[in-house]
Design a protein around this motif. Sequence first.
Motif, PDB file in Angstrom:
ATOM      1  N   ARG A  40       1.645 118.404  70.359  1.00  4.54           N
ATOM      2  CA  ARG A  40       1.731 119.699  69.680  1.00  4.54           C
ATOM      3  C   ARG A  40       0.332 120.243  69.372  1.00  4.54           C
ATOM      4  O   ARG A  40       0.063 121.439  69.533  1.00  4.54           O
ATOM      5  CB  ARG A  40       2.539 119.567  68.391  1.00  4.54           C
ATOM      6  CG  ARG A  40       2.759 120.901  67.671  1.00  4.54           C
ATOM      7  CD  ARG A  40       3.471 120.721  66.347  1.00  4.54           C
ATOM      8  NE  ARG A  40       4.745 120.039  66.523  1.00  4.54           N
ATOM      9  CZ  ARG A  40       5.049 118.856  65.996  1.00  4.54           C
ATOM     10  NH1 ARG A  40       4.152 118.215  65.253  1.00  4.54           N
ATOM     11  NH2 ARG A  40       6.223 118.313  66.192  1.00  4.54           N
ATOM     12  N   LEU A  41      -0.551 119.357  68.941  1.00  8.05           N
ATOM     13  CA  LEU A  41      -1.923 119.763  68.640  1.00  8.05           C
ATOM     14  C   LEU A  41      -2.614 120.307  69.886  1.00  8.05           C
ATOM     15  O   LEU A  41      -3.366 121.290  69.823  1.00  8.05           O
ATOM     16  CB  LEU A  41      -2.700 118.575  68.073  1.00  8.05           C
ATOM     17  CG  LEU A  41      -4.131 118.830  67.593  1.00  8.05           C
ATOM     18  CD1 LEU A  41      -4.131 119.788  66.405  1.00  8.05           C
ATOM     19  CD2 LEU A  41      -4.801 117.506  67.208  1.00  8.05           C
ATOM     20  N   ALA A  42      -2.352 119.673  71.041  1.00  8.40           N
ATOM     21  CA  ALA A  42      -2.951 120.133  72.290  1.00  8.40           C
ATOM     22  C   ALA A  42      -2.471 121.539  72.656  1.00  8.40           C
ATOM     23  O   ALA A  42      -3.252 122.369  73.136  1.00  8.40           O
ATOM     24  CB  ALA A  42      -2.611 119.163  73.416  1.00  8.40           C
ATOM     25  N   GLN A  43      -1.196 121.825  72.406  1.00 10.80           N
ATOM     26  CA  GLN A  43      -0.670 123.152  72.723  1.00 10.80           C
ATOM     27  C   GLN A  43      -1.229 124.205  71.772  1.00 10.80           C
ATOM     28  O   GLN A  43      -1.432 125.361  72.155  1.00 10.80           O
ATOM     29  CB  GLN A  43       0.872 123.151  72.647  1.00 10.80           C
ATOM     30  CG  GLN A  43       1.575 122.031  73.393  1.00 10.80           C
ATOM     31  CD  GLN A  43       1.067 121.816  74.809  1.00 10.80           C
ATOM     32  OE1 GLN A  43       0.936 122.771  75.573  1.00 10.80           O
ATOM     33  NE2 GLN A  43       0.769 120.573  75.164  1.00 10.80           N
ATOM     34  N   VAL A  83      -2.090 120.511  79.381  1.00 10.31           N
ATOM     35  CA  VAL A  83      -1.037 119.649  79.901  1.00 10.31           C
ATOM     36  C   VAL A  83      -0.083 119.320  78.757  1.00 10.31           C
ATOM     37  O   VAL A  83      -0.483 119.300  77.589  1.00 10.31           O
ATOM     38  CB  VAL A  83      -1.649 118.362  80.502  1.00 10.31           C
ATOM     39  CG1 VAL A  83      -2.355 117.544  79.430  1.00 10.31           C
ATOM     40  CG2 VAL A  83      -0.605 117.516  81.208  1.00 10.31           C
ATOM     41  N   SER A  84       1.194 119.114  79.063  1.00 17.38           N
ATOM     42  CA  SER A  84       2.159 118.701  78.039  1.00 17.38           C
ATOM     43  C   SER A  84       2.698 117.332  78.420  1.00 17.38           C
ATOM     44  O   SER A  84       2.741 116.972  79.598  1.00 17.38           O
ATOM     45  CB  SER A  84       3.303 119.702  77.920  1.00 17.38           C
ATOM     46  OG  SER A  84       4.015 119.817  79.137  1.00 17.38           O
ATOM     47  N   TRP A  85       3.101 116.555  77.432  1.00 19.23           N
ATOM     48  CA  TRP A  85       3.560 115.197  77.712  1.00 19.23           C
ATOM     49  C   TRP A  85       4.534 114.724  76.650  1.00 19.23           C
ATOM     50  O   TRP A  85       4.645 115.310  75.572  1.00 19.23           O
ATOM     51  CB  TRP A  85       2.381 114.239  77.818  1.00 19.23           C
ATOM     52  CG  TRP A  85       1.635 114.012  76.528  1.00 19.23           C
ATOM     53  CD1 TRP A  85       1.874 113.050  75.590  1.00 19.23           C
ATOM     54  CD2 TRP A  85       0.527 114.774  76.032  1.00 19.23           C
ATOM     55  NE1 TRP A  85       0.992 113.153  74.545  1.00 19.23           N
ATOM     56  CE2 TRP A  85       0.158 114.202  74.789  1.00 19.23           C
ATOM     57  CE3 TRP A  85      -0.183 115.884  76.510  1.00 19.23           C
ATOM     58  CZ2 TRP A  85      -0.904 114.705  74.024  1.00 19.23           C
ATOM     59  CZ3 TRP A  85      -1.228 116.374  75.749  1.00 19.23           C
ATOM     60  CH2 TRP A  85      -1.576 115.786  74.532  1.00 19.23           C
ATOM     61  N   ALA A  86       5.225 113.636  76.990  1.00 15.57           N
ATOM     62  CA  ALA A  86       6.164 113.030  76.049  1.00 15.57           C
ATOM     63  C   ALA A  86       6.297 111.552  76.380  1.00 15.57           C
ATOM     64  O   ALA A  86       6.347 111.170  77.559  1.00 15.57           O
ATOM     65  CB  ALA A  86       7.540 113.698  76.121  1.00 15.57           C
ATOM     66  N   PRO A  87       6.333 110.687  75.376  1.00 18.71           N
ATOM     67  CA  PRO A  87       6.497 109.253  75.637  1.00 18.71           C
ATOM     68  C   PRO A  87       7.934 108.927  76.037  1.00 18.71           C
ATOM     69  O   PRO A  87       8.880 109.631  75.656  1.00 18.71           O
ATOM     70  CB  PRO A  87       6.151 108.628  74.283  1.00 18.71           C
ATOM     71  CG  PRO A  87       6.562 109.669  73.288  1.00 18.71           C
ATOM     72  CD  PRO A  87       6.258 110.989  73.939  1.00 18.71           C
ATOM     73  N   SER A  88       8.079 107.875  76.823  1.00 20.61           N
ATOM     74  CA  SER A  88       9.403 107.370  77.185  1.00 20.61           C
ATOM     75  C   SER A  88       9.717 106.056  76.485  1.00 20.61           C
ATOM     76  O   SER A  88      10.863 105.807  76.108  1.00 20.61           O
ATOM     77  CB  SER A  88       9.499 107.167  78.703  1.00 20.61           C
ATOM     78  OG  SER A  88       9.362 108.398  79.382  1.00 20.61           O
ATOM     79  N   ILE A  89       8.681 105.220  76.322  1.00 26.79           N
ATOM     80  CA  ILE A  89       8.870 103.927  75.669  1.00 26.79           C
ATOM     81  C   ILE A  89       7.583 103.543  74.943  1.00 26.79           C
ATOM     82  O   ILE A  89       6.487 103.896  75.391  1.00 26.79           O
ATOM     83  CB  ILE A  89       9.287 102.831  76.673  1.00 26.79           C
ATOM     84  CG1 ILE A  89       9.651 101.532  75.954  1.00 26.79           C
ATOM     85  CG2 ILE A  89       8.209 102.606  77.729  1.00 26.79           C
ATOM     86  CD1 ILE A  89      10.375 100.523  76.831  1.00 26.79           C
ATOM     87  N   VAL A  90       7.740 102.847  73.841  1.00 28.66           N
ATOM     88  CA  VAL A  90       6.618 102.436  73.003  1.00 28.66           C
ATOM     89  C   VAL A  90       6.725 100.943  72.725  1.00 28.66           C
ATOM     90  O   VAL A  90       7.830 100.434  72.482  1.00 28.66           O
ATOM     91  CB  VAL A  90       6.618 103.224  71.674  1.00 28.66           C
ATOM     92  CG1 VAL A  90       5.657 102.613  70.676  1.00 28.66           C
ATOM     93  CG2 VAL A  90       6.270 104.683  71.916  1.00 28.66           C
ATOM     94  N   TYR A  91       5.599 100.258  72.773  1.00 30.49           N
ATOM     95  CA  TYR A  91       5.521  98.833  72.446  1.00 30.49           C
ATOM     96  C   TYR A  91       4.572  98.669  71.272  1.00 30.49           C
ATOM     97  O   TYR A  91       3.499  99.270  71.250  1.00 30.49           O
ATOM     98  CB  TYR A  91       5.006  98.031  73.643  1.00 30.49           C
ATOM     99  CG  TYR A  91       5.833  98.205  74.897  1.00 30.49           C
ATOM    100  CD1 TYR A  91       6.984  97.448  75.113  1.00 30.49           C
ATOM    101  CD2 TYR A  91       5.467  99.142  75.865  1.00 30.49           C
ATOM    102  CE1 TYR A  91       7.749  97.615  76.263  1.00 30.49           C
ATOM    103  CE2 TYR A  91       6.225  99.311  77.020  1.00 30.49           C
ATOM    104  CZ  TYR A  91       7.359  98.551  77.207  1.00 30.49           C
ATOM    105  OH  TYR A  91       8.110  98.734  78.341  1.00 30.49           O
ATOM    106  N   VAL A  92       4.961  97.857  70.294  1.00 37.23           N
ATOM    107  CA  VAL A  92       4.179  97.685  69.079  1.00 37.23           C
ATOM    108  C   VAL A  92       3.935  96.212  68.815  1.00 37.23           C
ATOM    109  O   VAL A  92       4.828  95.378  69.016  1.00 37.23           O
ATOM    110  CB  VAL A  92       4.891  98.319  67.863  1.00 37.23           C
ATOM    111  CG1 VAL A  92       4.019  98.236  66.618  1.00 37.23           C
ATOM    112  CG2 VAL A  92       5.253  99.781  68.142  1.00 37.23           C
TER     113      VAL A  92
END
Length: 220
Positions: A40-43, A83-92
Amino acid sequence: MRARLALLMVGAVALVAAKPPLRFQPDPSSVIAAEIAFNRLAQEKGQWTAFAETAADDAVMFVPQKVVAKDWLRRQANPAASVSWAPSIVYVSCGGDLAASTGNWKRPDGSVGYFTTIWRRDKKGRWQWIMDHGDTLSVAREVPEFLSGKVATCKRPAEGAPMGPLPAGKPAKGAPPPPPDESLIWSADVATDGSRHVSVRMWTGNDYQTVIDDRVKAGS
Protein backbone atom coordinates in the motif's frame (compact mmCIF):
# COMPACT_ATOMS: atom_id res chain seq x y z
CA MET A 1 14.44 6.22 56.20
CA ARG A 2 15.66 8.53 53.44
CA ALA A 3 18.68 6.32 52.82
CA ARG A 4 16.43 3.26 52.56
CA LEU A 5 14.07 5.07 50.15
CA ALA A 6 17.03 6.09 48.01
CA LEU A 7 18.25 2.49 47.88
CA LEU A 8 14.79 1.29 46.84
CA MET A 9 14.65 3.86 44.05
CA VAL A 10 18.11 2.85 42.80
CA GLY A 11 17.01 -0.78 42.87
CA ALA A 12 13.86 -0.01 40.89
CA VAL A 13 15.84 1.84 38.22
CA ALA A 14 18.27 -1.08 37.98
CA LEU A 15 15.40 -3.54 37.51
CA VAL A 16 13.91 -1.45 34.71
CA ALA A 17 17.30 -1.11 33.00
CA ALA A 18 17.93 -4.82 33.30
CA LYS A 19 14.56 -5.97 31.97
CA PRO A 20 14.86 -8.84 29.47
CA PRO A 21 14.52 -8.17 25.75
CA LEU A 22 11.05 -8.31 24.23
CA ARG A 23 9.84 -11.72 23.13
CA PHE A 24 7.46 -11.91 20.21
CA GLN A 25 4.73 -14.34 19.31
CA PRO A 26 5.44 -16.26 16.10
CA ASP A 27 2.44 -14.74 14.32
CA PRO A 28 2.26 -15.17 10.51
CA SER A 29 -0.68 -12.75 10.31
CA SER A 30 1.55 -9.88 11.46
CA VAL A 31 3.94 -10.59 8.57
CA ILE A 32 1.06 -10.70 6.10
CA ALA A 33 -0.12 -7.36 7.49
CA ALA A 34 3.40 -5.94 7.05
CA GLU A 35 3.47 -7.09 3.41
CA ILE A 36 0.05 -5.57 2.71
CA ALA A 37 1.09 -2.28 4.32
CA PHE A 38 4.37 -2.34 2.35
CA ASN A 39 2.49 -2.73 -0.94
CA ARG A 40 0.00 0.00 0.00
CA LEU A 41 2.85 2.37 0.84
CA ALA A 42 4.40 1.70 -2.58
CA GLN A 43 1.15 2.62 -4.33
CA GLU A 44 0.70 5.78 -2.27
CA LYS A 45 4.25 7.15 -1.90
CA GLY A 46 6.24 5.45 -4.66
CA GLN A 47 7.93 2.11 -5.15
CA TRP A 48 11.48 2.89 -4.04
CA THR A 49 10.32 5.23 -1.28
CA ALA A 50 8.36 2.33 0.22
CA PHE A 51 11.34 0.01 -0.06
CA ALA A 52 13.61 2.52 1.67
CA GLU A 53 11.17 3.29 4.48
CA THR A 54 10.59 -0.38 5.37
CA ALA A 55 14.18 -1.65 5.02
CA ALA A 56 16.55 -2.37 7.90
CA ASP A 57 19.89 -0.57 7.75
CA ASP A 58 21.65 -3.83 6.80
CA ALA A 59 19.04 -4.95 4.24
CA VAL A 60 20.35 -6.33 0.94
CA MET A 61 18.92 -6.63 -2.56
CA PHE A 62 20.16 -7.67 -6.00
CA VAL A 63 20.68 -5.40 -9.01
CA PRO A 64 21.79 -8.09 -10.04
CA GLN A 65 24.83 -8.18 -7.72
CA LYS A 66 24.14 -7.94 -4.00
CA VAL A 67 24.10 -4.37 -2.67
CA VAL A 68 23.25 -2.66 0.59
CA ALA A 69 19.65 -1.70 -0.13
CA LYS A 70 19.53 1.79 1.41
CA ASP A 71 22.74 2.86 -0.37
CA TRP A 72 21.24 1.83 -3.72
CA LEU A 73 17.71 3.07 -3.05
CA ARG A 74 18.70 6.64 -2.17
CA ARG A 75 19.97 7.06 -5.75
CA GLN A 76 16.76 5.80 -7.39
CA ALA A 77 13.79 7.80 -8.65
CA ASN A 78 10.37 6.27 -8.20
CA PRO A 79 8.79 4.87 -11.38
CA ALA A 80 5.60 6.57 -12.55
CA ALA A 81 3.57 3.63 -11.22
CA SER A 82 4.67 1.01 -8.72
CA VAL A 83 4.75 -2.73 -9.06
CA SER A 84 2.03 -4.35 -6.93
CA TRP A 85 2.38 -7.58 -4.99
CA ALA A 86 0.78 -9.90 -2.48
CA PRO A 87 2.16 -12.75 -0.35
CA SER A 88 0.91 -16.30 -0.81
CA ILE A 89 2.61 -18.01 2.13
CA VAL A 90 4.62 -16.88 5.15
CA TYR A 91 7.10 -18.80 7.30
CA VAL A 92 8.01 -17.61 10.80
CA SER A 93 10.75 -18.68 13.20
CA CYS A 94 9.62 -20.23 16.46
CA GLY A 95 10.99 -17.23 18.34
CA GLY A 96 8.83 -14.87 16.27
CA ASP A 97 11.66 -12.55 15.26
CA LEU A 98 12.39 -13.70 11.69
CA ALA A 99 10.07 -14.50 8.78
CA ALA A 100 10.07 -15.25 5.07
CA SER A 101 7.25 -14.40 2.68
CA THR A 102 6.81 -15.29 -0.97
CA GLY A 103 4.17 -14.50 -3.55
CA ASN A 104 3.39 -12.87 -6.89
CA TRP A 105 4.01 -9.38 -8.25
CA LYS A 106 2.62 -7.54 -11.27
CA ARG A 107 3.91 -4.46 -13.09
CA PRO A 108 1.64 -1.80 -14.60
CA ASP A 109 2.58 -3.09 -18.09
CA GLY A 110 1.08 -6.48 -17.22
CA SER A 111 4.34 -8.42 -16.78
CA VAL A 112 4.38 -10.78 -13.81
CA GLY A 113 6.81 -12.51 -11.51
CA TYR A 114 7.44 -13.72 -7.99
CA PHE A 115 9.23 -12.35 -4.94
CA THR A 116 10.74 -13.63 -1.72
CA THR A 117 11.30 -11.28 1.21
CA ILE A 118 13.06 -11.95 4.52
CA TRP A 119 11.69 -9.96 7.44
CA ARG A 120 13.18 -9.27 10.89
CA ARG A 121 11.67 -7.52 13.89
CA ASP A 122 13.45 -4.45 15.19
CA LYS A 123 13.85 -3.60 18.87
CA LYS A 124 10.36 -2.10 18.95
CA GLY A 125 8.78 -5.19 17.42
CA ARG A 126 8.25 -3.70 13.96
CA TRP A 127 8.87 -5.86 10.92
CA GLN A 128 11.61 -4.60 8.59
CA TRP A 129 12.79 -6.38 5.49
CA ILE A 130 16.40 -7.50 5.37
CA MET A 131 16.50 -9.29 1.99
CA ASP A 132 14.31 -8.87 -1.07
CA HIS A 133 14.59 -10.49 -4.45
CA GLY A 134 12.42 -11.81 -7.25
CA ASP A 135 12.28 -12.71 -10.90
CA THR A 136 9.98 -12.44 -13.89
CA LEU A 137 7.71 -15.29 -14.98
CA SER A 138 5.94 -15.97 -18.26
CA VAL A 139 2.86 -17.01 -16.28
CA ALA A 140 2.08 -16.02 -12.72
CA ARG A 141 2.20 -18.68 -10.05
CA GLU A 142 -1.16 -20.08 -9.01
CA VAL A 143 -2.62 -17.97 -6.21
CA PRO A 144 -3.93 -20.02 -3.27
CA GLU A 145 -7.53 -19.50 -2.22
CA PHE A 146 -6.36 -18.56 1.28
CA LEU A 147 -3.14 -17.00 2.52
CA SER A 148 -1.28 -19.40 4.77
CA GLY A 149 1.39 -19.20 7.42
CA LYS A 150 3.64 -21.79 8.98
CA VAL A 151 5.67 -21.57 12.17
CA ALA A 152 8.90 -23.44 12.78
CA THR A 153 9.09 -25.60 15.88
CA CYS A 154 11.41 -24.91 18.80
CA LYS A 155 11.49 -28.62 19.58
CA ARG A 156 14.91 -30.24 19.56
CA PRO A 157 15.54 -33.89 18.70
CA ALA A 158 15.95 -36.45 21.45
CA GLU A 159 19.38 -36.65 23.04
CA GLY A 160 21.78 -38.51 20.80
CA ALA A 161 19.59 -38.22 17.70
CA PRO A 162 21.30 -36.75 14.59
CA MET A 163 20.50 -33.15 13.73
CA GLY A 164 20.34 -31.47 10.38
CA PRO A 165 23.14 -29.06 9.45
CA LEU A 166 23.18 -25.73 11.25
CA PRO A 167 24.40 -22.54 9.61
CA ALA A 168 28.16 -22.74 9.19
CA GLY A 169 30.63 -19.93 9.56
CA LYS A 170 30.03 -16.24 9.86
CA PRO A 171 27.50 -14.46 7.62
CA ALA A 172 28.82 -12.55 4.64
CA LYS A 173 29.50 -8.86 5.10
CA GLY A 174 26.28 -6.89 4.87
CA ALA A 175 24.10 -9.90 5.66
CA PRO A 176 22.33 -10.26 9.02
CA PRO A 177 23.18 -13.15 11.36
CA PRO A 178 20.86 -16.15 11.67
CA PRO A 179 18.05 -15.87 14.25
CA PRO A 180 18.97 -16.81 17.82
CA ASP A 181 16.72 -19.90 17.81
CA GLU A 182 18.06 -21.06 14.40
CA SER A 183 14.63 -22.44 13.54
CA LEU A 184 14.40 -20.46 10.27
CA ILE A 185 17.57 -19.94 8.27
CA TRP A 186 18.18 -18.46 4.87
CA SER A 187 20.93 -17.89 2.34
CA ALA A 188 21.27 -15.71 -0.74
CA ASP A 189 24.19 -16.40 -3.05
CA VAL A 190 24.92 -14.55 -6.28
CA ALA A 191 27.45 -15.58 -8.92
CA THR A 192 29.68 -13.25 -10.95
CA ASP A 193 27.32 -13.63 -13.94
CA GLY A 194 24.40 -12.33 -11.87
CA SER A 195 22.64 -15.65 -11.38
CA ARG A 196 21.58 -16.31 -7.81
CA HIS A 197 20.14 -18.84 -5.43
CA VAL A 198 17.91 -17.92 -2.50
CA SER A 199 17.01 -20.64 -0.04
CA VAL A 200 14.93 -20.71 3.14
CA ARG A 201 14.93 -23.71 5.49
CA MET A 202 12.65 -24.34 8.44
CA TRP A 203 13.37 -26.54 11.45
CA THR A 204 10.94 -29.46 11.86
CA GLY A 205 12.22 -30.78 15.18
CA ASN A 206 14.49 -33.36 13.57
CA ASP A 207 15.88 -31.71 10.48
CA TYR A 208 15.67 -28.67 8.23
CA GLN A 209 13.02 -28.63 5.52
CA THR A 210 13.62 -26.46 2.46
CA VAL A 211 10.51 -24.30 2.10
CA ILE A 212 11.75 -21.77 -0.47
CA ASP A 213 14.26 -22.56 -3.20
CA ASP A 214 14.51 -19.74 -5.76
CA ARG A 215 17.00 -19.96 -8.62
CA VAL A 216 17.45 -17.00 -10.93
CA LYS A 217 19.34 -17.33 -14.21
CA ALA A 218 21.92 -14.82 -15.36
CA GLY A 219 20.35 -11.96 -17.29
CA SER A 220 16.91 -12.29 -15.69
